[in-house]
Design a protein around this motif. Sequence first.
Motif, PDB file in Angstrom:
ATOM      1  N   SER A 269      51.274  43.492  49.825  1.00 53.16           N
ATOM      2  CA  SER A 269      52.729  43.604  49.721  1.00 53.16           C
ATOM      3  C   SER A 269      53.265  42.455  48.872  1.00 53.16           C
ATOM      4  CB  SER A 269      53.374  43.575  51.102  1.00 53.16           C
ATOM      5  OG  SER A 269      53.230  42.283  51.684  1.00 53.16           O
ATOM      6  N   LEU A 270      54.443  42.638  48.291  1.00 57.57           N
ATOM      7  CA  LEU A 270      55.025  41.617  47.417  1.00 57.57           C
ATOM      8  C   LEU A 270      55.170  40.286  48.141  1.00 57.57           C
ATOM      9  CD1 LEU A 270      56.357  40.831  44.713  1.00 57.57           C
ATOM     10  CD2 LEU A 270      58.544  41.562  45.699  1.00 57.57           C
ATOM     11  N   ALA A 271      55.666  40.315  49.360  1.00 55.27           N
ATOM     12  CA  ALA A 271      55.916  39.075  50.088  1.00 55.27           C
ATOM     13  C   ALA A 271      54.635  38.288  50.341  1.00 55.27           C
ATOM     14  CB  ALA A 271      56.606  39.388  51.420  1.00 55.27           C
ATOM     15  N   GLU A 272      53.509  38.986  50.526  1.00 55.86           N
ATOM     16  CA  GLU A 272      52.246  38.309  50.813  1.00 55.86           C
ATOM     17  C   GLU A 272      51.473  37.947  49.545  1.00 55.86           C
ATOM     18  OE1 GLU A 272      50.868  37.394  53.697  1.00 55.86           O
ATOM     19  OE2 GLU A 272      52.378  38.233  55.055  1.00 55.86           O
ATOM     20  N   ALA A 273      51.506  38.816  48.533  1.00 54.29           N
ATOM     21  CA  ALA A 273      50.677  38.597  47.337  1.00 54.29           C
ATOM     22  C   ALA A 273      51.352  37.711  46.306  1.00 54.29           C
ATOM     23  CB  ALA A 273      50.318  39.940  46.709  1.00 54.29           C
ATOM     24  N   ASN A 274      52.665  37.807  46.173  1.00 54.59           N
ATOM     25  CA  ASN A 274      53.374  37.046  45.145  1.00 54.59           C
ATOM     26  C   ASN A 274      53.287  35.547  45.427  1.00 54.59           C
ATOM     27  OD1 ASN A 274      55.062  36.796  42.824  1.00 54.59           O
ATOM     28  ND2 ASN A 274      56.790  36.383  44.194  1.00 54.59           N
ATOM     29  N   GLU A 275      53.005  34.778  44.373  1.00 56.56           N
ATOM     30  CA  GLU A 275      52.888  33.322  44.481  1.00 56.56           C
ATOM     31  C   GLU A 275      51.877  32.914  45.553  1.00 56.56           C
ATOM     32  OE1 GLU A 275      56.575  30.957  43.772  1.00 56.56           O
ATOM     33  OE2 GLU A 275      57.556  32.853  44.254  1.00 56.56           O
ATOM     34  N   ASN A 276      50.790  33.691  45.642  1.00 61.73           N
ATOM     35  CA  ASN A 276      49.769  33.422  46.646  1.00 61.73           C
ATOM     36  C   ASN A 276      48.399  33.652  46.020  1.00 61.73           C
ATOM     37  OD1 ASN A 276      48.669  32.753  49.086  1.00 61.73           O
ATOM     38  ND2 ASN A 276      49.296  34.602  50.163  1.00 61.73           N
TER      39      ASN A 276
ATOM     40  N   ARG B 225      44.443  34.542  47.673  1.00 58.03           N
ATOM     41  CA  ARG B 225      43.813  34.783  48.958  1.00 58.03           C
ATOM     42  C   ARG B 225      42.348  35.214  48.777  1.00 58.03           C
ATOM     43  NH1 ARG B 225      46.334  36.444  53.668  1.00 58.03           N
ATOM     44  NH2 ARG B 225      48.232  36.956  52.520  1.00 58.03           N
ATOM     45  N   VAL B 226      41.475  34.656  49.586  1.00 55.11           N
ATOM     46  CA  VAL B 226      40.095  35.118  49.628  1.00 55.11           C
ATOM     47  C   VAL B 226      40.009  36.267  50.630  1.00 55.11           C
ATOM     48  CG1 VAL B 226      39.367  33.541  51.465  1.00 55.11           C
ATOM     49  CG2 VAL B 226      37.679  34.335  49.788  1.00 55.11           C
ATOM     50  N   TYR B 227      39.103  37.219  50.389  1.00 55.63           N
ATOM     51  CA  TYR B 227      38.962  38.331  51.317  1.00 55.63           C
ATOM     52  C   TYR B 227      37.530  38.845  51.327  1.00 55.63           C
ATOM     53  CZ  TYR B 227      39.155  41.675  47.381  1.00 55.63           C
ATOM     54  OH  TYR B 227      38.884  42.384  46.239  1.00 55.63           O
ATOM     55  N   LYS B 228      37.164  39.507  52.415  1.00 55.54           N
ATOM     56  CA  LYS B 228      35.825  40.087  52.610  1.00 55.54           C
ATOM     57  C   LYS B 228      34.724  39.072  52.277  1.00 55.54           C
ATOM     58  CE  LYS B 228      37.048  44.972  51.938  1.00 55.54           C
ATOM     59  NZ  LYS B 228      36.750  46.222  51.216  1.00 55.54           N
ATOM     60  N   VAL B 229      34.828  37.887  52.830  1.00 53.48           N
ATOM     61  CA  VAL B 229      33.870  36.821  52.536  1.00 53.48           C
ATOM     62  C   VAL B 229      32.469  37.236  52.977  1.00 53.48           C
ATOM     63  CG1 VAL B 229      33.254  34.415  52.966  1.00 53.48           C
ATOM     64  CG2 VAL B 229      35.666  35.063  52.712  1.00 53.48           C
ATOM     65  N   ASN B 230      31.548  37.279  52.017  1.00 52.50           N
ATOM     66  CA  ASN B 230      30.155  37.698  52.243  1.00 52.50           C
ATOM     67  C   ASN B 230      30.033  39.114  52.816  1.00 52.50           C
ATOM     68  OD1 ASN B 230      29.138  35.200  51.349  1.00 52.50           O
ATOM     69  ND2 ASN B 230      29.397  34.308  53.380  1.00 52.50           N
ATOM     70  N   GLU B 231      31.088  39.919  52.666  1.00 44.63           N
ATOM     71  CA  GLU B 231      31.071  41.275  53.227  1.00 44.63           C
ATOM     72  C   GLU B 231      31.543  42.340  52.238  1.00 44.63           C
ATOM     73  OE1 GLU B 231      33.517  41.077  56.710  1.00 44.63           O
ATOM     74  OE2 GLU B 231      31.926  40.186  57.945  1.00 44.63           O
ATOM     75  N   HIS B 232      31.778  41.971  50.993  1.00 44.05           N
ATOM     76  CA  HIS B 232      32.342  42.961  50.065  1.00 44.05           C
ATOM     77  C   HIS B 232      31.307  44.039  49.743  1.00 44.05           C
ATOM     78  CE1 HIS B 232      34.425  44.813  46.715  1.00 44.05           C
ATOM     79  NE2 HIS B 232      35.509  44.156  47.077  1.00 44.05           N
ATOM     80  N   GLN B 233      31.756  45.299  49.732  1.00 42.65           N
ATOM     81  CA  GLN B 233      30.853  46.441  49.554  1.00 42.65           C
ATOM     82  C   GLN B 233      30.237  46.513  48.162  1.00 42.65           C
ATOM     83  OE1 GLN B 233      34.128  46.580  50.024  1.00 42.65           O
ATOM     84  NE2 GLN B 233      35.107  48.132  48.708  1.00 42.65           N
TER      85      GLN B 233
ATOM     86  N   THR C  41      25.308  35.162  46.211  1.00 45.36           N
ATOM     87  CA  THR C  41      26.559  34.797  46.882  1.00 45.36           C
ATOM     88  C   THR C  41      27.702  35.381  46.061  1.00 45.36           C
ATOM     89  OG1 THR C  41      25.654  32.760  47.820  1.00 45.36           O
ATOM     90  CG2 THR C  41      28.046  32.897  47.603  1.00 45.36           C
ATOM     91  N   PHE C  42      28.492  36.225  46.697  1.00 42.27           N
ATOM     92  CA  PHE C  42      29.551  36.959  45.988  1.00 42.27           C
ATOM     93  C   PHE C  42      30.848  36.834  46.796  1.00 42.27           C
ATOM     94  CE2 PHE C  42      31.681  41.172  45.195  1.00 42.27           C
ATOM     95  CZ  PHE C  42      32.049  40.920  43.883  1.00 42.27           C
ATOM     96  N   THR C  43      31.838  36.172  46.215  1.00 42.74           N
ATOM     97  CA  THR C  43      33.095  35.913  46.916  1.00 42.74           C
ATOM     98  C   THR C  43      34.259  36.487  46.116  1.00 42.74           C
ATOM     99  OG1 THR C  43      32.143  33.847  47.754  1.00 42.74           O
ATOM    100  CG2 THR C  43      34.515  34.138  48.000  1.00 42.74           C
ATOM    101  N   THR C  44      35.122  37.238  46.790  1.00 43.73           N
ATOM    102  CA  THR C  44      36.233  37.924  46.123  1.00 43.73           C
ATOM    103  C   THR C  44      37.580  37.329  46.550  1.00 43.73           C
ATOM    104  OG1 THR C  44      36.164  39.603  47.872  1.00 43.73           O
ATOM    105  CG2 THR C  44      34.994  40.086  45.836  1.00 43.73           C
ATOM    106  N   HIS C  45      38.515  37.327  45.588  1.00 41.61           N
ATOM    107  CA  HIS C  45      39.852  36.782  45.816  1.00 41.61           C
ATOM    108  C   HIS C  45      40.898  37.745  45.267  1.00 41.61           C
ATOM    109  CE1 HIS C  45      36.998  33.440  45.333  1.00 41.61           C
ATOM    110  NE2 HIS C  45      37.748  32.747  46.165  1.00 41.61           N
ATOM    111  N   LEU C  46      42.077  37.690  45.842  1.00 38.78           N
ATOM    112  CA  LEU C  46      43.200  38.521  45.410  1.00 38.78           C
ATOM    113  C   LEU C  46      44.189  37.669  44.620  1.00 38.78           C
ATOM    114  CD1 LEU C  46      44.304  41.441  45.745  1.00 38.78           C
ATOM    115  CD2 LEU C  46      45.675  40.560  47.636  1.00 38.78           C
ATOM    116  N   LEU C  47      44.414  38.091  43.364  1.00 38.40           N
ATOM    117  CA  LEU C  47      45.355  37.398  42.488  1.00 38.40           C
ATOM    118  C   LEU C  47      46.756  38.003  42.601  1.00 38.40           C
ATOM    119  CD1 LEU C  47      43.221  37.208  39.213  1.00 38.40           C
ATOM    120  CD2 LEU C  47      43.897  35.252  40.617  1.00 38.40           C
ATOM    121  N   PRO C  48      47.794  37.232  42.375  1.00 42.14           N
ATOM    122  CA  PRO C  48      49.162  37.769  42.399  1.00 42.14           C
ATOM    123  C   PRO C  48      49.539  38.425  41.077  1.00 42.14           C
ATOM    124  CG  PRO C  48      49.248  35.415  42.038  1.00 42.14           C
ATOM    125  CD  PRO C  48      47.790  35.756  42.219  1.00 42.14           C
ATOM    126  N   ILE C  49      48.694  39.353  40.607  1.00 46.22           N
ATOM    127  CA  ILE C  49      48.943  40.120  39.390  1.00 46.22           C
ATOM    128  C   ILE C  49      48.644  41.579  39.687  1.00 46.22           C
ATOM    129  CG2 ILE C  49      48.389  38.182  37.864  1.00 46.22           C
ATOM    130  CD1 ILE C  49      45.654  39.470  37.355  1.00 46.22           C
TER     131      ILE C  49
END
Length: 343
Positions: free
Chosen positions: A190-197, A199-207, A227-235
């Motif tokens: 959502s805009l409120a969570e992703a904008n200007e943020n 975030r790392v997600y699915k640490v060591n669990e991404h499909q 080792t594969f780590t994913t992050h969410l960009l505000p774009i």
Amino acid sequence: MKVSIIGTTGYGGVELLRILHQHPTFKIQSIHSTKDEIPIWKEYPHLHCLLDKKMEPIDPVQIANQSEIIFLATPSGISGQLANEFVNKNIKVIDLSGDLRLSAKDYQAWYKHEPVHENLQSQAAYGLPEWNKKTIKNSSLIANPGCYPTASLLSLAPVVKADLIDPTSIIIDAKSGVSGAGKSLSRNTSLAEANENFRVYKVNEHQHTPEIEQQLLQWNNDIQPITFTTHLLPITRGIMTTAYVQLKDEQNTSQLLELYKEIYHQHPFIRIRPENTFPSIKEVAGSNYCDIGLHVDDRTGRLTIIAVIDNLMKGAAGQAVQNANIMSGFDEAAGLDFVPMYP
């Protein structure tokens, strides 16, 4: 050639519409969805006066009778079932989901869905055109690679295949825009969570982890778990992967750049950056390019490889059309000669 798209209301599906609308050879015969039978522009108003086709129900027999190529832009867990409906119907199928990419065991463990039958999965060619063109050309069923694996594998392939790195050392730091999560509503996108943020997600669990490992092992059977780590960009769109690997022997940046240039010089969508210049996501937006830059740290003997793609293009719809071109015997760049959007 007549093509049909199943799953036109997602971001991958609407990108297919954008590409195929101006493709020199492919003609959109029909579009299909489980939603109401309404013109597609009512779902996506930017298509008003450009594409007035109605979304039709999913009838595999009818679709197979009227089209030569089918793109499955449906979610994982659904695409595999649909792909099975088209087997042995003399039609080419390209699946943009993860349903056909992995063995049954890995698929069930990482995707948490019931896998397709092993016979169906074994028929699917892995659609990474720069490294699997001959198999793609001779196949009628394609497992389109995931977005993160596309960037990761294209960046790592030359040094992995040449056995230049410690096979235990691969670390991939990956970042994606929010469109990679699809249209489904969630708090994190959502805009409120992703904008200007950030975030790392699915640490060591991404499909996408086993998909990357599976292909790396085909190139070099000494490769160990990554080792594969994913992050969410505000774009909205785009992916950057930064891979860190330990070199076996002393190499310098210019030597490895020459290796990459030599390997990829005949591939129209791979652009290798000059020494000490590195790509950014915006420089490939809206295009089917994968831009790669790299640098050797003389102090540590580690190689850093940066790759950027548009997750909806080279990471999904663009690569799917590239595969369709190859399967059909066309120039692989047909209908994909988009100059990146900038700024």
